[in-house]
Scaffold this motif. Structure first.
Motif, PDB file in Angstrom:
ATOM      1  N   ALA A 141       0.847  -1.191   0.000  1.00 33.19           N
ATOM      2  CA  ALA A 141       0.000   0.000   0.000  1.00 33.19           C
ATOM      3  C   ALA A 141       0.886   1.246   0.000  1.00 33.19           C
ATOM      4  CB  ALA A 141      -0.901  -0.007   1.228  1.00 33.19           C
ATOM      5  N   LYS A 142       0.394   2.313  -0.581  1.00 35.77           N
ATOM      6  CA  LYS A 142       1.173   3.545  -0.666  1.00 35.77           C
ATOM      7  C   LYS A 142       1.493   4.120   0.710  1.00 35.77           C
ATOM      8  CE  LYS A 142      -0.331   5.097  -5.254  1.00 35.77           C
ATOM      9  NZ  LYS A 142      -1.048   6.164  -6.016  1.00 35.77           N
ATOM     10  N   TYR A 200      -4.611   8.154   2.610  1.00 37.17           N
ATOM     11  CA  TYR A 200      -3.939   6.934   2.148  1.00 37.17           C
ATOM     12  C   TYR A 200      -4.485   5.676   2.806  1.00 37.17           C
ATOM     13  CZ  TYR A 200      -0.306   9.904   0.063  1.00 37.17           C
ATOM     14  OH  TYR A 200       0.375  10.826  -0.700  1.00 37.17           O
ATOM     15  N   THR A 201      -5.264   5.808   3.874  1.00 38.11           N
ATOM     16  CA  THR A 201      -5.661   4.627   4.647  1.00 38.11           C
ATOM     17  C   THR A 201      -6.736   3.789   3.968  1.00 38.11           C
ATOM     18  OG1 THR A 201      -7.225   5.989   5.915  1.00 38.11           O
ATOM     19  CG2 THR A 201      -5.024   5.694   6.841  1.00 38.11           C
ATOM     20  N   GLY A 202      -7.555   4.398   3.141  1.00 41.02           N
ATOM     21  CA  GLY A 202      -8.643   3.661   2.507  1.00 41.02           C
ATOM     22  C   GLY A 202      -8.188   2.530   1.620  1.00 41.02           C
ATOM     23  N   GLU A 203      -6.969   2.626   1.080  1.00 39.14           N
ATOM     24  CA  GLU A 203      -6.465   1.559   0.208  1.00 39.14           C
ATOM     25  C   GLU A 203      -6.386   0.225   0.944  1.00 39.14           C
ATOM     26  OE1 GLU A 203      -2.733   0.547  -2.814  1.00 39.14           O
ATOM     27  OE2 GLU A 203      -2.547   2.221  -1.401  1.00 39.14           O
ATOM     28  N   GLU A 227     -12.383  14.942   8.021  1.00 38.60           N
ATOM     29  CA  GLU A 227     -13.671  14.758   7.355  1.00 38.60           C
ATOM     30  C   GLU A 227     -13.496  14.465   5.868  1.00 38.60           C
ATOM     31  OE1 GLU A 227     -16.033  18.181   8.161  1.00 38.60           O
ATOM     32  OE2 GLU A 227     -16.103  17.836  10.333  1.00 38.60           O
ATOM     33  N   THR A 228     -12.271  14.542   5.393  1.00 37.16           N
ATOM     34  CA  THR A 228     -11.985  14.264   3.984  1.00 37.16           C
ATOM     35  C   THR A 228     -12.058  12.767   3.707  1.00 37.16           C
ATOM     36  OG1 THR A 228      -9.629  14.218   4.519  1.00 37.16           O
ATOM     37  CG2 THR A 228     -10.539  16.288   3.698  1.00 37.16           C
ATOM     38  N   ARG A 229     -12.171  12.401   2.434  1.00 36.61           N
ATOM     39  CA  ARG A 229     -12.201  10.993   2.057  1.00 36.61           C
ATOM     40  C   ARG A 229     -10.902  10.314   2.452  1.00 36.61           C
ATOM     41  NH1 ARG A 229     -13.623  10.407  -4.150  1.00 36.61           N
ATOM     42  NH2 ARG A 229     -12.776   8.347  -3.625  1.00 36.61           N
ATOM     43  N   PHE A 230     -11.008   9.051   2.851  1.00 36.50           N
ATOM     44  CA  PHE A 230      -9.801   8.329   3.265  1.00 36.50           C
ATOM     45  C   PHE A 230      -9.283   7.398   2.180  1.00 36.50           C
ATOM     46  CE2 PHE A 230     -11.239   4.039   5.297  1.00 36.50           C
ATOM     47  CZ  PHE A 230     -12.163   3.844   4.286  1.00 36.50           C
ATOM     48  N   ASP A 231      -9.916   7.413   1.012  1.00 33.30           N
ATOM     49  CA  ASP A 231      -9.536   6.495  -0.063  1.00 33.30           C
ATOM     50  C   ASP A 231      -9.075   7.232  -1.321  1.00 33.30           C
ATOM     51  OD1 ASP A 231     -11.963   7.591  -0.693  1.00 33.30           O
ATOM     52  OD2 ASP A 231     -12.892   5.727  -1.350  1.00 33.30           O
TER      53      ASP A 231
END
Length: 276
Positions: free
Chosen positions: A107-108, A192-195, A239-243
């Motif tokens: 993962a990145k 970066y966590t959503g990956e 609150e931003t997207r995590f993916d």
């Protein structure tokens, strides 16, 4: 040398039979998935090893080095099994030191630069929380060999998570400066966590045969653990997207991985087959 060979033979004989290793149809996905597990620990282990001799205090310098050693030990098991599944005569070392960046499946998140201690610790905590849930599930894997590796690694990762959780709380709820740095690190790493939870055909194939869990099933426990620590640390979950940042598992990496491999693989590339 004879004693070591005998020990190795005993360990090999003691390994449980695993019918998944002989499944030709499953082999490509199984190999790719094992590389993902091994590459995550290899690259994060290398990143943490960069702190050796540079830690802000002796205790953290030693802790980071020991964590790096733990993760590289896990790499030996995951990539060793990957080499068995591939069955092309390659070893764990070959997979670590003789693949190009586009062949890596980490993962990145784990390849990002260390930055300051806030960034390093926050990255490790977010990964540790996922790693703990993944290994807990894998300890019940339908693949005996995978379950065996997961059970061994879980003992160390449980400590990794305990340590980083404690540090996130101490620094997040510490001074104004430490709080600011931890919040900034969280904001930067969150996308970066959503990956870690985004499944593709490989993940789905592993879940279908019972080797690995459905990634989405890990997310609730991960979020619960992360939220609990962040709340105690007085840190605000972004609150931003995590993916936002994905593709590492498919070989699409940031520029940072190339620099890591240039350093990590130099000796083997310069002196092929060297040993000591």
């Amino acid at each position: 040398m004879t004693a070591l060979a005998d020990i190795s033979a005993q360990e090999t004989a003691a390994r449980p039979d695993d019918p998944h290793l002989a499944d030709a149809e499953l082999k490509p996905a199984f190999f790719d998935w094992l590389c993902r597990m091994g590459d995550n620990t290899l690259i994060l282990g290398h990143r943490l090893s960069e702190w050796c001799g540079h830690g802000p205090v002796l205790e953290e310098d030693i802790a980071l080095a020991n964590t790096a050693l733990d993760l590289i030990g896990h790499t030996q098991m995951w990539l060793g099994l990957a080499a068995e599944v591939e069955d092309k005569g390659r070893s764990a070392d070959d997979l670590a030191f003789l693949r190009d960046a586009m062949k890596f499946r980490n993962a990145k998140l784990v390849e990002l630069p260390n930055g300051d201690m806030a960034l390093t610790l926050m990255r490790e905590f977010l990964f540790d929380a996922w790693h703990f849930e993944m290994l807990t599930a894998l300890a019940k894997s339908g693949s005996p060999r995978v379950a065996e590796i997961a059970a061994k690694a879980l003992k160390e990762v449980s400590y990794h998570l305990e340590r980083t959780s404690d540090l996130i709380v101490r620094l997040g709820d510490g001074t104004e400066e430490s709080h600011h740095r931890m919040q900034d690190a969280l904001d930067r790493l969150w996308p970066y966590t959503g990956e870690l939870f985004t499944a593709d055909a490989v993940d789905e194939a592993m879940a279908k045969v019972g080797i690995a869990p459905v990634l989405a099933d890990l997310q609730a426990a991960w979020e619960r653990n992360v939220n609990e620590v962040l709340d105690e640390a007085t840190l605000r979950k972004p609150e931003t997207r995590f993916d936002v940042h994905q593709g590492g598992k498919q070989g699409r990496h940031t520029e940072h991985l190339g620099y890591i491999l240039a350093e990590m693989q130099f000796l083997q590339r310069a002196y092929p087959g060297a040993s000591w």
